[in-house]
Design a protein around this motif. Structure first.
Motif, PDB file in Angstrom:
ATOM      1  N   GLU A   1      -9.606  -3.935   0.367  1.00  0.00           N
ATOM      2  CA  GLU A   1      -9.260  -4.446  -0.960  1.00  0.00           C
ATOM      3  C   GLU A   1      -8.108  -5.445  -0.875  1.00  0.00           C
ATOM      4  O   GLU A   1      -8.075  -6.443  -1.603  1.00  0.00           O
ATOM      5  CB  GLU A   1      -8.886  -3.287  -1.881  1.00  0.00           C
ATOM      6  CG  GLU A   1     -10.057  -2.384  -2.251  1.00  0.00           C
ATOM      7  CD  GLU A   1      -9.641  -1.239  -3.142  1.00  0.00           C
ATOM      8  OE1 GLU A   1      -9.116  -1.522  -4.243  1.00  0.00           O
ATOM      9  OE2 GLU A   1      -9.822  -0.072  -2.756  1.00  0.00           O
ATOM     10  N   ASN A   2      -7.177  -5.192   0.037  1.00  0.00           N
ATOM     11  CA  ASN A   2      -6.066  -6.114   0.223  1.00  0.00           C
ATOM     12  C   ASN A   2      -6.545  -7.454   0.781  1.00  0.00           C
ATOM     13  O   ASN A   2      -6.088  -8.517   0.357  1.00  0.00           O
ATOM     14  CB  ASN A   2      -5.031  -5.502   1.177  1.00  0.00           C
ATOM     15  CG  ASN A   2      -3.625  -5.558   0.586  1.00  0.00           C
ATOM     16  OD1 ASN A   2      -3.264  -6.497  -0.112  1.00  0.00           O
ATOM     17  ND2 ASN A   2      -2.840  -4.540   0.876  1.00  0.00           N
TER      18      ASN A   2
ATOM     19  N   GLY B   1      -4.066  11.993   0.265  1.00  0.00           N
ATOM     20  CA  GLY B   1      -4.958  11.461  -0.744  1.00  0.00           C
ATOM     21  C   GLY B   1      -5.399  10.067  -0.298  1.00  0.00           C
ATOM     22  O   GLY B   1      -5.214   9.676   0.857  1.00  0.00           O
ATOM     23  N   SER B   2      -5.947   9.317  -1.197  1.00  0.00           N
ATOM     24  CA  SER B   2      -6.395   7.961  -0.836  1.00  0.00           C
ATOM     25  C   SER B   2      -5.216   6.987  -0.847  1.00  0.00           C
ATOM     26  O   SER B   2      -4.230   7.193  -1.544  1.00  0.00           O
ATOM     27  CB  SER B   2      -7.458   7.478  -1.820  1.00  0.00           C
ATOM     28  OG  SER B   2      -6.940   7.462  -3.138  1.00  0.00           O
ATOM     29  N   THR B   3      -5.333   5.937  -0.058  1.00  0.00           N
ATOM     30  CA  THR B   3      -4.313   4.891  -0.036  1.00  0.00           C
ATOM     31  C   THR B   3      -4.509   4.004  -1.261  1.00  0.00           C
ATOM     32  O   THR B   3      -5.617   3.550  -1.549  1.00  0.00           O
ATOM     33  CB  THR B   3      -4.439   4.052   1.244  1.00  0.00           C
ATOM     34  OG1 THR B   3      -4.344   4.923   2.378  1.00  0.00           O
ATOM     35  CG2 THR B   3      -3.334   3.009   1.315  1.00  0.00           C
ATOM     36  N   GLN B   4      -3.426   3.753  -1.968  1.00  0.00           N
ATOM     37  CA  GLN B   4      -3.490   2.997  -3.204  1.00  0.00           C
ATOM     38  C   GLN B   4      -2.795   1.640  -3.047  1.00  0.00           C
ATOM     39  O   GLN B   4      -1.889   1.488  -2.228  1.00  0.00           O
ATOM     40  CB  GLN B   4      -2.806   3.780  -4.335  1.00  0.00           C
ATOM     41  CG  GLN B   4      -3.349   5.175  -4.560  1.00  0.00           C
ATOM     42  CD  GLN B   4      -4.751   5.154  -5.133  1.00  0.00           C
ATOM     43  OE1 GLN B   4      -5.121   4.223  -5.858  1.00  0.00           O
ATOM     44  NE2 GLN B   4      -5.539   6.176  -4.819  1.00  0.00           N
TER      45      GLN B   4
ATOM     46  N   GLY C   1     -18.529   4.991  -1.314  1.00  0.00           N
ATOM     47  CA  GLY C   1     -19.626   5.945  -1.440  1.00  0.00           C
ATOM     48  C   GLY C   1     -19.544   7.061  -0.415  1.00  0.00           C
ATOM     49  O   GLY C   1     -20.011   8.179  -0.665  1.00  0.00           O
ATOM     50  N   LEU C   2     -18.943   6.772   0.730  1.00  0.00           N
ATOM     51  CA  LEU C   2     -18.772   7.771   1.794  1.00  0.00           C
ATOM     52  C   LEU C   2     -17.451   8.515   1.678  1.00  0.00           C
ATOM     53  O   LEU C   2     -17.152   9.378   2.512  1.00  0.00           O
ATOM     54  CB  LEU C   2     -18.859   7.094   3.167  1.00  0.00           C
ATOM     55  CG  LEU C   2     -20.203   6.439   3.513  1.00  0.00           C
ATOM     56  CD1 LEU C   2     -20.087   5.675   4.820  1.00  0.00           C
ATOM     57  CD2 LEU C   2     -21.301   7.516   3.621  1.00  0.00           C
ATOM     58  N   GLY C   3     -16.641   8.152   0.652  1.00  0.00           N
ATOM     59  CA  GLY C   3     -15.356   8.817   0.462  1.00  0.00           C
ATOM     60  C   GLY C   3     -14.283   8.347   1.423  1.00  0.00           C
ATOM     61  O   GLY C   3     -13.283   9.048   1.622  1.00  0.00           O
ATOM     62  N   GLN C   4     -14.463   7.194   2.015  1.00  0.00           N
ATOM     63  CA  GLN C   4     -13.499   6.672   2.986  1.00  0.00           C
ATOM     64  C   GLN C   4     -12.506   5.732   2.325  1.00  0.00           C
ATOM     65  O   GLN C   4     -12.742   5.203   1.234  1.00  0.00           O
ATOM     66  CB  GLN C   4     -14.225   5.973   4.133  1.00  0.00           C
ATOM     67  CG  GLN C   4     -15.141   6.894   4.933  1.00  0.00           C
ATOM     68  CD  GLN C   4     -15.834   6.155   6.070  1.00  0.00           C
ATOM     69  OE1 GLN C   4     -15.463   5.044   6.421  1.00  0.00           O
ATOM     70  NE2 GLN C   4     -16.855   6.782   6.649  1.00  0.00           N
ATOM     71  N   ASP C   5     -11.375   5.520   3.023  1.00  0.00           N
ATOM     72  CA  ASP C   5     -10.306   4.688   2.487  1.00  0.00           C
ATOM     73  C   ASP C   5     -10.707   3.209   2.511  1.00  0.00           C
ATOM     74  O   ASP C   5     -11.293   2.731   3.487  1.00  0.00           O
ATOM     75  CB  ASP C   5      -9.039   4.894   3.321  1.00  0.00           C
ATOM     76  CG  ASP C   5      -7.812   4.334   2.640  1.00  0.00           C
ATOM     77  OD1 ASP C   5      -7.535   4.739   1.512  1.00  0.00           O
ATOM     78  OD2 ASP C   5      -7.146   3.485   3.254  1.00  0.00           O
TER      79      ASP C   5
ATOM     80  N   GLU D   1       0.832  -1.195   0.000  1.00  0.00           N
ATOM     81  CA  GLU D   1       0.000   0.000   0.000  1.00  0.00           C
ATOM     82  C   GLU D   1       0.874   1.255   0.000  1.00  0.00           C
ATOM     83  O   GLU D   1       1.961   1.268   0.591  1.00  0.00           O
ATOM     84  CB  GLU D   1      -0.921   0.023   1.226  1.00  0.00           C
ATOM     85  CG  GLU D   1      -1.898  -1.145   1.272  1.00  0.00           C
ATOM     86  CD  GLU D   1      -2.774  -1.126   2.522  1.00  0.00           C
ATOM     87  OE1 GLU D   1      -2.635  -0.180   3.317  1.00  0.00           O
ATOM     88  OE2 GLU D   1      -3.574  -2.062   2.698  1.00  0.00           O
ATOM     89  N   THR D   2       0.398   2.271  -0.681  1.00  0.00           N
ATOM     90  CA  THR D   2       1.090   3.568  -0.683  1.00  0.00           C
ATOM     91  C   THR D   2       0.069   4.666  -0.435  1.00  0.00           C
ATOM     92  O   THR D   2      -1.087   4.557  -0.854  1.00  0.00           O
ATOM     93  CB  THR D   2       1.793   3.832  -2.028  1.00  0.00           C
ATOM     94  OG1 THR D   2       0.819   3.784  -3.081  1.00  0.00           O
ATOM     95  CG2 THR D   2       2.871   2.792  -2.296  1.00  0.00           C
ATOM     96  N   VAL D   3       0.522   5.712   0.246  1.00  0.00           N
ATOM     97  CA  VAL D   3      -0.358   6.838   0.538  1.00  0.00           C
ATOM     98  C   VAL D   3      -0.065   7.970  -0.430  1.00  0.00           C
ATOM     99  O   VAL D   3       1.078   8.420  -0.548  1.00  0.00           O
ATOM    100  CB  VAL D   3      -0.169   7.340   1.986  1.00  0.00           C
ATOM    101  CG1 VAL D   3      -1.087   8.530   2.258  1.00  0.00           C
ATOM    102  CG2 VAL D   3      -0.451   6.237   2.969  1.00  0.00           C
ATOM    103  N   ALA D   4      -1.068   8.412  -1.123  1.00  0.00           N
ATOM    104  CA  ALA D   4      -0.903   9.539  -2.042  1.00  0.00           C
ATOM    105  C   ALA D   4      -0.907  10.834  -1.230  1.00  0.00           C
ATOM    106  O   ALA D   4      -1.731  11.022  -0.333  1.00  0.00           O
ATOM    107  CB  ALA D   4      -2.027   9.564  -3.056  1.00  0.00           C
ATOM    108  N   THR D   5       0.063  11.722  -1.500  1.00  0.00           N
ATOM    109  CA  THR D   5       0.103  13.043  -0.868  1.00  0.00           C
ATOM    110  C   THR D   5      -0.137  14.097  -1.942  1.00  0.00           C
ATOM    111  O   THR D   5       0.443  14.034  -3.028  1.00  0.00           O
ATOM    112  CB  THR D   5       1.449  13.285  -0.175  1.00  0.00           C
ATOM    113  OG1 THR D   5       2.508  13.112  -1.121  1.00  0.00           O
ATOM    114  CG2 THR D   5       1.648  12.303   0.974  1.00  0.00           C
TER     115      THR D   5
END
Length: 519
Positions: A200-201, A58-61, A191-195, A39-43
């Motif tokens: 997913e992992n 940003g969101s965690t990818q 839908g709530l904009g949460q991570d 996982e990586t965190v977008a800044t």
């Protein structure tokens, strides 16, 4: 830039660094977790009124290449399939022996037929010796014992495969519905904009487990849902709503939905056919439709093949050879082999699809030395004249068995004396895969070689598929795996950044204190 802006930027940076710390720690903790994706965190840069305002999260990818990941799942299914095949067939390899002259084998089907042939040759030299007569019966019994061992091994391993099909279906159901439950949460949080990276992992980890049971692929939609399909494109629902049903109709996760099957105790006459209502082996259904043929690869696909194809063909081959041994000996004038309790029954019907004694299906399990010769071996060299008198020490029948029963001339191996090769098995769909117009020794060698090739293919398949799997795992690890050294280096960089931002906050606080004291 004023002091308040500097303080805000530094404080915001500390929050971002703390989040990055958490993700890095999670990556390191899961470095050895099967199926885990880094996982990586977008800044993102923050801008206010045209001026830089620091950074924000940003969101965690997930670091994933879907095409590469799908290839890994397919190869995982292939390696698992070969391994399941190989493990099952290893039991057969242990009892089958080898046709190779330098193998050291002394108990293969070919060996036992050769031993019987040698005992018959010895009997022609000393027809009146009880030791020679008993030796023939002993070698014939050893031959039937070898045939029984092979038949028993087929039956045991086939039943094991059938039982594994049921347990694998339950495992597949559990994985599918866990994916469905996680997908439901992922869609809600998106839908709530949460991570949703952690969820997913988890879902990818379950996909990895599912791929060891079945050859499957996946696709993800923009709302976070996942669709799972078999190799031929059949969709396997993970939730009732993917089938147009209300989710409340099933409690997830479940080991009994969406696929359904049942256990069965198998016999030589058991078979599976989706087109035959009299099929005694239950299929695997999805919403009432039989999807057994769509479930390939992985341990489930391998066990289906072992249950419905591999062992039934081996059983049919052995039944064919058993019948041919009985038939050729009987035609040569010596009904040495028979079937029934104690080997007392005469040769039965040659019907290729009916169970013994009405046909030859399952004959190899009941083939025995005729009780007549087992009880009185001297009858092997005793003939009866037309007037009722007997001749002891007569080798004419034995000689005929050696020249005709073990013969390989066209007249000895053709017509009704040829080994059945097609239309075998309880539903007449099985072929032996080799020529039936051969002598008994050559015929047994063909059977052992054919089955040995199946065993060898599974063994070599394990080696080759495992090598490819290792290569793919390495490639996936380069893209998606956790490199602990890189993560620790990232930790050092985050620590330096944290120290620098903390220093800014400390400096700003000192300046504020100086200003307040000046006032």
């Amino acid at each position: 830039m004023n002091l308040l802006a500097s303080l805000s930027i530094a404080s915001g940076s500390l929050n971002v660094i703390e989040a990055q710390y958490a993700v890095t720690a999670n990556n390191v903790a899961n470095a050895s977790t099967a199926g885990y994706v880094k996982e990586t965190v977008a800044t993102l840069s923050s801008v206010a009124g045209g001026y830089g305002a620091g950074v924000r999260l940003g969101s965690t990818q997930l670091s994933i290449n879907q095409a590469l990941q799908s290839s890994l799942y397919r190869q995982n299914a292939s390696a698992s399939s070969y391994t399941t095949m190989n493990n099952s067939l290893a039991s057969l390899s242990a009892v089958q022996g080898s046709t190779s002259a330098d193998s050291g084998s002394t108990s293969s089907l070919t060996d036992q037929l050769g031993n019987l042939q040698s005992a018959l040759i010895s009997l022609t030299s000393t027809p009146s010796q009880s030791a020679s007569q008993s030796a023939v019966v002993s070698k014939a019994t050893a031959l039937t014992d070898t045939i029984h061992t092979l038949a028993s091994t087929y039956a045991t391993q086939r039943q094991g495969a059938a039982d594994s099909v049921v347990s694998s279906v339950a495992s597949v159901n559990s994985d599918l519905t866990q994916i469905g439950a996680l997908s439901k949460q992922i869609m809600k949080f998106k839908g709530l904009g949460q991570d949703t990276a952690d969820l997913e992992n988890q879902r990818l980890g379950i996909m990895s487990d599912l791929s060891s049971n079945l050859n499957v692929s996946f696709s993800s939609s923009s709302n976070g849902d996942m669709v799972v399909r078999t190799a031929n494109g059949t969709q396997l629902p993970t939730r009732p709503d993917q089938m147009g049903l209300d989710d409340s109709t099933q409690q997830l996760p479940s080991s009994t939905w969406p696929l359904t099957t049942s256990s069965a105790t198998l016999s030589a006459s058991s078979y599976y056919s989706p087109q035959d209502s009299t099929s005694s082996i239950p299929g695997i259904t999805l919403a009432g439709q039989d999807v057994t043929s769509s479930l390939t690869g992985g341990s489930l696909g391998a066990n289906i093949a072992l249950r419905d194809t591999v062992y039934p063909q081996m059983q049919a081959q052995l039944d064919s050879v058993s019948y041919t041994i009985m038939n050729r000996f009987s035609s040569a004038g010596l009904s040495l082999f028979s079937t029934g309790a104690g080997g007392a029954s005469s040769i039965q019907s040659s019907d290729l699809t009916k169970p013994t004694p009405e046909g030859i299906v399952g004959l190899s399990s009941s083939l025995a030395v005729s009780a007549r010769y087992a009880t009185t071996p001297s009858l092997l060299t005793t003939t009866t004249n037309s007037d009722g008198t007997t001749n002891s020490g007569d080798t004419s029948v034995i000689s005929n068995v050696l020249s005709v029963g073990f013969g390989s001339d066209a007249s000895d191996v053709s017509g009704s004396l040829a080994a059945p090769t097609n239309g075998l098995g309880p539903n007449g769909s099985i072929s032996t895969g080799y020529n039936g117009g051969q002598g008994l020794i050559a015929l047994s060698t063909a059977l052992t070689s054919n089955q040995g090739a199946t065993i060898a293919a599974a063994s070599s398949g394990v080696t080759s598929s495992s090598a490819v799997l290792t290569l793919l795992q390495t490639k996936v690890a380069d893209v998606s795996g956790v490199n602990v050294n890189d993560e620790m280096a990232k930790t050092v960089a985050l620590q330096n950044a944290y120290t620098a931002n903390a220093k800014i906050i400390s400096t700003v606080q000192t300046m504020f204190n100086a200003l307040l004291n000046a006032v």
